[in-house]
Design an enzyme around this catalytic site. Structure first.
Site, PDB file in Angstrom:
ATOM      1  N   GLY A  42       2.683   2.303  10.746  1.00  0.00           N
ATOM      2  CA  GLY A  42       3.647   3.355  10.719  1.00  0.00           C
ATOM      3  C   GLY A  42       4.344   3.671  11.944  1.00  0.00           C
ATOM      4  O   GLY A  42       5.050   4.649  11.949  1.00  0.00           O
ATOM      5  N   GLU A  62      -5.261  -4.665  10.926  1.00  0.00           N
ATOM      6  CA  GLU A  62      -4.147  -3.855  10.982  1.00  0.00           C
ATOM      7  C   GLU A  62      -4.408  -3.009  12.351  1.00  0.00           C
ATOM      8  O   GLU A  62      -5.209  -1.975  12.346  1.00  0.00           O
ATOM      9  CB  GLU A  62      -4.184  -2.772   9.777  1.00  0.00           C
ATOM     10  CG  GLU A  62      -3.878  -3.526   8.488  1.00  0.00           C
ATOM     11  CD  GLU A  62      -3.338  -2.445   7.324  1.00  0.00           C
ATOM     12  OE1 GLU A  62      -2.269  -2.589   7.057  1.00  0.00           O
ATOM     13  OE2 GLU A  62      -4.341  -1.392   7.011  1.00  0.00           O
ATOM     14  N   ASN A  95       0.858  -1.148   0.005  1.00  0.00           N
ATOM     15  CA  ASN A  95       0.000   0.106   0.159  1.00  0.00           C
ATOM     16  C   ASN A  95       0.817   1.136   0.165  1.00  0.00           C
ATOM     17  O   ASN A  95       1.548   1.404   1.135  1.00  0.00           O
ATOM     18  CB  ASN A  95      -0.820   0.215   1.223  1.00  0.00           C
ATOM     19  CG  ASN A  95      -1.761   1.168   1.411  1.00  0.00           C
ATOM     20  OD1 ASN A  95      -1.869   1.817   0.478  1.00  0.00           O
ATOM     21  ND2 ASN A  95      -2.318   1.191   2.484  1.00  0.00           N
ATOM     22  N   HIS A 132      -9.685   1.076   5.224  1.00  0.00           N
ATOM     23  CA  HIS A 132      -8.353   1.575   5.876  1.00  0.00           C
ATOM     24  C   HIS A 132      -8.415   2.574   7.058  1.00  0.00           C
ATOM     25  O   HIS A 132      -9.105   3.390   6.765  1.00  0.00           O
ATOM     26  CB  HIS A 132      -7.311   1.935   4.877  1.00  0.00           C
ATOM     27  CG  HIS A 132      -5.818   1.883   5.732  1.00  0.00           C
ATOM     28  ND1 HIS A 132      -5.634   2.683   6.229  1.00  0.00           N
ATOM     29  CD2 HIS A 132      -4.952   1.002   5.262  1.00  0.00           C
ATOM     30  CE1 HIS A 132      -4.204   2.468   6.583  1.00  0.00           C
ATOM     31  NE2 HIS A 132      -3.853   1.401   6.124  1.00  0.00           N
ATOM     32  N   LYS A 181       0.060   4.439  -0.129  1.00  0.00           N
ATOM     33  CA  LYS A 181      -0.544   5.495   0.298  1.00  0.00           C
ATOM     34  C   LYS A 181      -0.259   6.762  -0.726  1.00  0.00           C
ATOM     35  O   LYS A 181      -0.507   6.530  -1.803  1.00  0.00           O
ATOM     36  CB  LYS A 181      -0.244   5.600   1.671  1.00  0.00           C
ATOM     37  CG  LYS A 181      -0.463   4.253   2.592  1.00  0.00           C
ATOM     38  CD  LYS A 181       0.028   4.379   4.136  1.00  0.00           C
ATOM     39  CE  LYS A 181      -0.341   3.201   4.753  1.00  0.00           C
ATOM     40  NZ  LYS A 181      -0.045   3.158   6.278  1.00  0.00           N
TER      41      LYS A 181
HETATM   42  P1  PGA Z   1       2.845   0.466   7.657  1.00  0.00           P
HETATM   43  O1  PGA Z   1       1.493   0.664   6.984  1.00  0.00           O
HETATM   44  O2  PGA Z   1       3.544  -0.810   7.103  1.00  0.00           O
HETATM   45  O3  PGA Z   1       3.580   1.538   7.243  1.00  0.00           O
HETATM   46  O4  PGA Z   1       2.790   0.214   9.080  1.00  0.00           O
HETATM   47  C1  PGA Z   1       0.405  -0.487   6.830  1.00  0.00           C
HETATM   48  C2  PGA Z   1      -0.803  -0.021   6.248  1.00  0.00           C
HETATM   49  O5  PGA Z   1      -1.214   0.816   6.718  1.00  0.00           O
HETATM   50  O6  PGA Z   1      -1.450  -0.755   5.662  1.00  0.00           O
END
Ligand code: PGA
Length: 230
Positions: A163, A157, A6, A88, A8
């Site tokens: 993040g 998640e 992803n 999400h 983003k």
């Molecule tokens: P991350 O994000 O791997 O940066 O923690 C995962 C997500 O939000 O799909």
């Protein structure tokens, strides 16, 4: 295993092209049973060739129309895109997508036959209350969602792990996934939240984990391909 990237609000059209060229070369040696999904920003959606599926991070539940700033099925059809992320936590939180809106979107894209990666996850204050609180919170995110849909993949998640560089522990993932599997009729269930090369194997080794949804660690083609090929 399913490996989903992803992006983003990262990468441009040009850098996505380069990324996918590099990835597609590396994926020649990938196991055939493994599946790779890439969710670039909507400005980089296109027809790309390689052993991966391109999906949309978001779209409006309409074919087309007067929905300023949004893209609909017409814009996805142009590139043959039939996969979408819905629910999400960043959209729930920053774009104020309520469970009702998320469920409407889900039903619309289900009717359109899209493959849906449906995301759920609890905030830190719920996790701090313990496992029972989590298992009261998460089912509410299935309200209005047809968990029997054949093209459904669920991604768990935990918001506090996204993040932050701090993924959930193996024990927490294991307990949550085995409880969720019952809620979702054993549909494929991904884990997401600070997955990286260093913790990938212990996460994908957990019973009930069918793959990973990766944000930050997916942004570099080389690192992401290492994860897929590891
Ligand atoms: P991350 O994000 O791997 O940066 O923690 C995962 C997500 O939000 O799909």
């Amino acid at each position: 295993m399913i490996y989903a990237a992803n992006f983003k609000t990262n990468h441009t059209r040009q850098s996505t092209q380069k990324y996918l060229e590099a990835l597609s070369e590396k994926l020649h040696t990938k196991k055939t049973e493994d599946k790779v999904y890439i969710f670039p920003p909507s400005t980089a959606l296109d027809v790309y060739s390689g052993d991966f599926t391109i999906g949309a991070q978001n779209a409006y539940p309409a074919y087309n129309g007067a929905f300023t700033g949004e893209i609909g099925v017409e814009q996805l059809d142009e590139f043959g895109i039939k996969t979408i992320l819905i629910g999400h936590s960043e959209r729930r939180e920053y774009l104020l997508e309520s469970q009702e809106k998320v469920a409407q979107k889900f039903s619309f894209f289900q009717e359109q036959g899209f493959e849906i990666i449906y995301c759920i996850g609890e905030p830190l204050e719920i996790r701090q209350k313990g496992f029972d609180a989590v298992m009261e919170y998460l089912p509410a995110q299935f309200e209005g969602i047809d968990v029997t849909y054949e093209n459904l993949i669920v991604a768990y998640e935990p918001i506090w792990a996204i993040g932050t560089g701090r993924s959930a522990t193996v024990e927490k993932i294991s307990a949550t996934h085995s409880a969720l599997k019952k809620e979702i009729n054993d549909k494929p269930l991904l884990y997401g939240g600070s997955v990286k090369l260093e913790n990938l194997k212990e996460i994908t080794g957990i019973t009930g984990v069918d793959g990973v949804l990766v944000g930050s660690a997916s942004l570099d083609a080389d690192s992401f391909s290492k994860m897929v090929l590891s």
